[in-house]
Design a protein around this motif. Sequence first.
Motif, PDB file in Angstrom:
ATOM      1  N   GLY A 133     -16.204  33.741  40.132  1.00 48.80           N
ATOM      2  CA  GLY A 133     -16.752  34.992  40.633  1.00 48.80           C
ATOM      3  C   GLY A 133     -15.750  36.114  40.640  1.00 48.80           C
ATOM      4  O   GLY A 133     -14.594  35.948  40.250  1.00 48.80           O
ATOM      5  N   LYS A 134     -16.242  37.269  41.049  1.00 52.49           N
ATOM      6  CA  LYS A 134     -15.368  38.429  41.218  1.00 52.49           C
ATOM      7  C   LYS A 134     -15.774  39.047  42.549  1.00 52.49           C
ATOM      8  O   LYS A 134     -16.265  40.186  42.620  1.00 52.49           O
ATOM      9  CB  LYS A 134     -15.570  39.398  40.038  1.00 52.49           C
ATOM     10  N   ASP A 135     -15.618  38.234  43.615  1.00 52.22           N
ATOM     11  CA  ASP A 135     -16.175  38.611  44.912  1.00 52.22           C
ATOM     12  C   ASP A 135     -15.605  39.930  45.431  1.00 52.22           C
ATOM     13  O   ASP A 135     -14.391  40.088  45.582  1.00 52.22           O
ATOM     14  CB  ASP A 135     -15.952  37.491  45.931  1.00 52.22           C
ATOM     15  N   ALA A 136     -16.508  40.858  45.690  1.00 45.23           N
ATOM     16  CA  ALA A 136     -16.119  42.201  46.137  1.00 45.23           C
ATOM     17  C   ALA A 136     -16.110  42.273  47.658  1.00 45.23           C
ATOM     18  O   ALA A 136     -16.909  41.624  48.333  1.00 45.23           O
ATOM     19  CB  ALA A 136     -17.096  43.229  45.575  1.00 45.23           C
ATOM     20  N   CYS A 137     -15.195  43.097  48.147  1.00 44.94           N
ATOM     21  CA  CYS A 137     -15.112  43.334  49.581  1.00 44.94           C
ATOM     22  C   CYS A 137     -15.314  44.831  49.781  1.00 44.94           C
ATOM     23  O   CYS A 137     -14.464  45.645  49.416  1.00 44.94           O
ATOM     24  CB  CYS A 137     -13.731  42.895  50.049  1.00 44.94           C
ATOM     25  N   ILE A 138     -16.480  45.206  50.320  1.00 49.90           N
ATOM     26  CA  ILE A 138     -16.812  46.625  50.513  1.00 49.90           C
ATOM     27  C   ILE A 138     -16.463  47.024  51.952  1.00 49.90           C
ATOM     28  O   ILE A 138     -16.901  46.361  52.911  1.00 49.90           O
ATOM     29  CB  ILE A 138     -18.308  46.882  50.214  1.00 49.90           C
ATOM     30  N   ILE A 139     -15.673  48.073  52.091  1.00 54.07           N
ATOM     31  CA  ILE A 139     -15.223  48.476  53.421  1.00 54.07           C
ATOM     32  C   ILE A 139     -15.706  49.892  53.739  1.00 54.07           C
ATOM     33  O   ILE A 139     -15.364  50.848  53.040  1.00 54.07           O
ATOM     34  CB  ILE A 139     -13.682  48.421  53.505  1.00 54.07           C
TER      35      ILE A 139
ATOM     36  N   ALA B 273      -6.951  41.345  58.003  1.00 51.75           N
ATOM     37  CA  ALA B 273      -6.772  39.894  58.173  1.00 51.75           C
ATOM     38  C   ALA B 273      -7.618  39.130  57.151  1.00 51.75           C
ATOM     39  O   ALA B 273      -7.158  38.158  56.544  1.00 51.75           O
ATOM     40  CB  ALA B 273      -7.150  39.486  59.592  1.00 51.75           C
ATOM     41  N   ASN B 274      -8.839  39.607  56.924  1.00 48.65           N
ATOM     42  CA  ASN B 274      -9.731  38.906  55.986  1.00 48.65           C
ATOM     43  C   ASN B 274      -9.350  39.118  54.531  1.00 48.65           C
ATOM     44  O   ASN B 274      -9.544  38.228  53.709  1.00 48.65           O
ATOM     45  CB  ASN B 274     -11.183  39.317  56.239  1.00 48.65           C
ATOM     46  N   ILE B 275      -8.815  40.295  54.229  1.00 48.16           N
ATOM     47  CA  ILE B 275      -8.381  40.534  52.847  1.00 48.16           C
ATOM     48  C   ILE B 275      -7.208  39.608  52.521  1.00 48.16           C
ATOM     49  O   ILE B 275      -7.155  39.003  51.442  1.00 48.16           O
ATOM     50  CB  ILE B 275      -7.985  42.016  52.638  1.00 48.16           C
ATOM     51  N   VAL B 276      -6.293  39.482  53.469  1.00 50.54           N
ATOM     52  CA  VAL B 276      -5.111  38.654  53.204  1.00 50.54           C
ATOM     53  C   VAL B 276      -5.508  37.174  53.107  1.00 50.54           C
ATOM     54  O   VAL B 276      -5.113  36.473  52.175  1.00 50.54           O
ATOM     55  CB  VAL B 276      -4.022  38.906  54.276  1.00 50.54           C
ATOM     56  N   LYS B 277      -6.322  36.736  54.041  1.00 54.82           N
ATOM     57  CA  LYS B 277      -6.765  35.338  54.010  1.00 54.82           C
ATOM     58  C   LYS B 277      -7.661  35.096  52.782  1.00 54.82           C
ATOM     59  O   LYS B 277      -7.481  34.133  52.029  1.00 54.82           O
ATOM     60  CB  LYS B 277      -7.539  35.028  55.295  1.00 54.82           C
ATOM     61  N   GLY B 278      -8.596  36.000  52.587  1.00 57.74           N
ATOM     62  CA  GLY B 278      -9.555  35.833  51.493  1.00 57.74           C
ATOM     63  C   GLY B 278      -8.926  36.005  50.121  1.00 57.74           C
ATOM     64  O   GLY B 278      -9.344  35.382  49.152  1.00 57.74           O
ATOM     65  N   GLY B 279      -7.927  36.874  50.034  1.00 55.70           N
ATOM     66  CA  GLY B 279      -7.337  37.167  48.730  1.00 55.70           C
ATOM     67  C   GLY B 279      -6.201  36.246  48.346  1.00 55.70           C
ATOM     68  O   GLY B 279      -6.006  35.955  47.161  1.00 55.70           O
ATOM     69  N   PHE B 280      -5.444  35.798  49.348  1.00 51.67           N
ATOM     70  CA  PHE B 280      -4.193  35.105  49.006  1.00 51.67           C
ATOM     71  C   PHE B 280      -4.134  33.632  49.409  1.00 51.67           C
ATOM     72  O   PHE B 280      -3.188  32.949  49.039  1.00 51.67           O
ATOM     73  CB  PHE B 280      -3.000  35.863  49.606  1.00 51.67           C
ATOM     74  N   SER B 281      -5.095  33.126  50.204  1.00 53.97           N
ATOM     75  CA  SER B 281      -4.972  31.713  50.562  1.00 53.97           C
ATOM     76  C   SER B 281      -5.161  30.867  49.302  1.00 53.97           C
ATOM     77  O   SER B 281      -5.934  31.228  48.407  1.00 53.97           O
ATOM     78  CB  SER B 281      -5.931  31.308  51.681  1.00 53.97           C
ATOM     79  N   TYR B 282      -4.445  29.783  49.240  1.00 56.60           N
ATOM     80  CA  TYR B 282      -4.282  28.950  48.050  1.00 56.60           C
ATOM     81  C   TYR B 282      -4.028  29.842  46.832  1.00 56.60           C
ATOM     82  O   TYR B 282      -4.562  29.635  45.740  1.00 56.60           O
ATOM     83  CB  TYR B 282      -5.460  27.988  47.836  1.00 56.60           C
ATOM     84  N   SER B 283      -3.206  30.855  47.049  1.00 60.50           N
ATOM     85  CA  SER B 283      -2.761  31.762  45.982  1.00 60.50           C
ATOM     86  C   SER B 283      -3.928  32.370  45.191  1.00 60.50           C
ATOM     87  O   SER B 283      -3.807  32.621  43.998  1.00 60.50           O
ATOM     88  CB  SER B 283      -1.803  31.020  45.034  1.00 60.50           C
TER      89      SER B 283
ATOM     90  N   LYS C 178     -11.778  39.179  45.346  1.00 55.19           N
ATOM     91  CA  LYS C 178     -11.163  39.469  44.038  1.00 55.19           C
ATOM     92  C   LYS C 178     -11.141  40.956  43.702  1.00 55.19           C
ATOM     93  O   LYS C 178     -10.501  41.354  42.741  1.00 55.19           O
ATOM     94  CB  LYS C 178     -11.848  38.655  42.937  1.00 55.19           C
ATOM     95  N   VAL C 179     -11.835  41.748  44.513  1.00 54.86           N
ATOM     96  CA  VAL C 179     -11.702  43.205  44.356  1.00 54.86           C
ATOM     97  C   VAL C 179     -12.066  43.855  45.692  1.00 54.86           C
ATOM     98  O   VAL C 179     -13.061  43.494  46.327  1.00 54.86           O
ATOM     99  CB  VAL C 179     -12.541  43.755  43.165  1.00 54.86           C
ATOM    100  N   VAL C 180     -11.191  44.776  46.121  1.00 51.03           N
ATOM    101  CA  VAL C 180     -11.431  45.506  47.366  1.00 51.03           C
ATOM    102  C   VAL C 180     -11.996  46.871  46.998  1.00 51.03           C
ATOM    103  O   VAL C 180     -11.405  47.596  46.195  1.00 51.03           O
ATOM    104  CB  VAL C 180     -10.112  45.653  48.160  1.00 51.03           C
ATOM    105  N   LEU C 181     -13.143  47.216  47.583  1.00 50.87           N
ATOM    106  CA  LEU C 181     -13.790  48.511  47.327  1.00 50.87           C
ATOM    107  C   LEU C 181     -13.829  49.252  48.655  1.00 50.87           C
ATOM    108  O   LEU C 181     -14.659  48.951  49.520  1.00 50.87           O
ATOM    109  CB  LEU C 181     -15.198  48.274  46.774  1.00 50.87           C
ATOM    110  N   VAL C 182     -12.888  50.168  48.825  1.00 51.87           N
ATOM    111  CA  VAL C 182     -12.707  50.762  50.148  1.00 51.87           C
ATOM    112  C   VAL C 182     -12.989  52.266  50.121  1.00 51.87           C
ATOM    113  O   VAL C 182     -12.576  52.973  49.195  1.00 51.87           O
ATOM    114  CB  VAL C 182     -11.290  50.446  50.695  1.00 51.87           C
TER     115      VAL C 182
END
Length: 478
Positions: free
Chosen positions: A256-262, A273-283, A291-295
């Motif tokens: 996927g290319k899961d988007a995070c809309i803020i 906190a969620n961007i860091v956990k969601g983006g970087f956990s298990y690298s 996989k993409v932040v839309l802010v």
Amino acid sequence: EGEVYKYYAEGEWRKSSSGKSVPIINPTTRKPEYKVQACTQEEVNKVMEGAKEAQKAWARTPLWKRAELLHRAAAILKDNKGPIAECLVKEIAKPAKDAVTEVVRSGDLVSYTAEEGVRILGEGKFLVSDSFPGNERSKYCLTSKIPLGVVLAIPPFNYPVNLAVSKIGPALIAGNALVLKPPTQGAVAALHMVHCFHLAGFPKGLIGCITGKGSEIGDFLTMHPGVNCISFTGGDTGIAISKKAGMIPLQMELGGKDACIILEDADLDLVAANIVKGGFSYSGQRCTAVKVVLVMESVADAVVDKVKAKVEKLTVGPPEEDCDVTPVVTESSANFIEGLVMDAKEKGATFCQEYRREGNLIWPLLLDHVRPDMRIAWEEPFGPVLPVIRISSVEEGIHHCNASNFGLQGCVFTRDINKAIMISDAMETGTVQINSAPARGPDHFPFQGLKESGIGSQGITNSINMMTKIKSTVINLP
Ligand code: G3P
């Protein structure tokens, strides 16, 4: 040393007659860590025949007995979490603590599957004919769910145990036989997991586990006439599989290319906190990673600053030391990630950290001011690098999300529940999380992707249903 792990066929551990093995490279040391058998096509045939034979008796084994065996396997799996987790650390560089969590979660998944199976397969339907125009009450229809036959399970490297049992459990409780083709990275953890099922006492042949090169046995397995269902999680190989597979049910989850809309009113600490956990956990090596932040532009500086501060605190290093960011799975994966980063650099993205790589280890990187002409705006890095796209309207965010070829999950951060639900409805993804990063679990939740993210729905209940077919018997009264 030099030991080649055996594959599992007809209830025993065997060496392949090929005399060949496949090395598993430790992503951290980049040296061979284990070897598994390179199985031949004849060996695949044998496993398929054994599975087909064993399945007949298994389908007639009472449901409660099938459940009992699954509960036993779950307990053995949890008892052996230590050694299995150690394999995950060495084969896929999963941080030590997360590796243990994966095994425990897998045991819980198997138990839950046994319980769920007993409930949903314990019920059928009874229909009468006179509800349909022109009919008398002269036909009684009894339906129940019966197994498909042999299920082929192909899990990915990032959850070689959990995404294997999420297929094995539902297949077995529903009365199917199961043939597992583990990913090369993660094969040894998977073989240990299969051994737990062996120790639980499942009938000979019911479970088979074939190891080897996808290029040699992949097509042979997926196009095998003995296979009655394929459950696959992985990359775009899944698209090729679904084109070649026969007329059988398919369950596919392909990234996927899961988007995070803020939105402007979001709780920005929660967002960071969620961007860091969601983006970087298990690298970032999760299908459901952010996989993409839309802010929204007005809060973008604040979000980027907060994320930057948290990224600084991430530990980077070997999985044995439980670092947050560990080496990515293969050198070619690291090269691919680097390619996306360099493309973004050339096209003018702002690097919030310095780009740094040693071997397969890539330091976490946030890329600000990413634009749609950059590859990273659309492609899935499967690594610890995260693009930020600044948007001037919610519509722009939704548009970017929906223009993707993928449609797995997405998330939206806002305090306005009405807006959140409207955005969720507008996002073309299998799931939308409100005020949290995407995630597959808890494992009984439905999990599905649209477009190139896959077909079918997973989650314990949906997988059990998917791995059965309806059988009707109609009683015709005189
Ligand atoms: O990448 C596989 C996908 O199933 C992710 O699962 O539990 O990390 O959300 P999870």
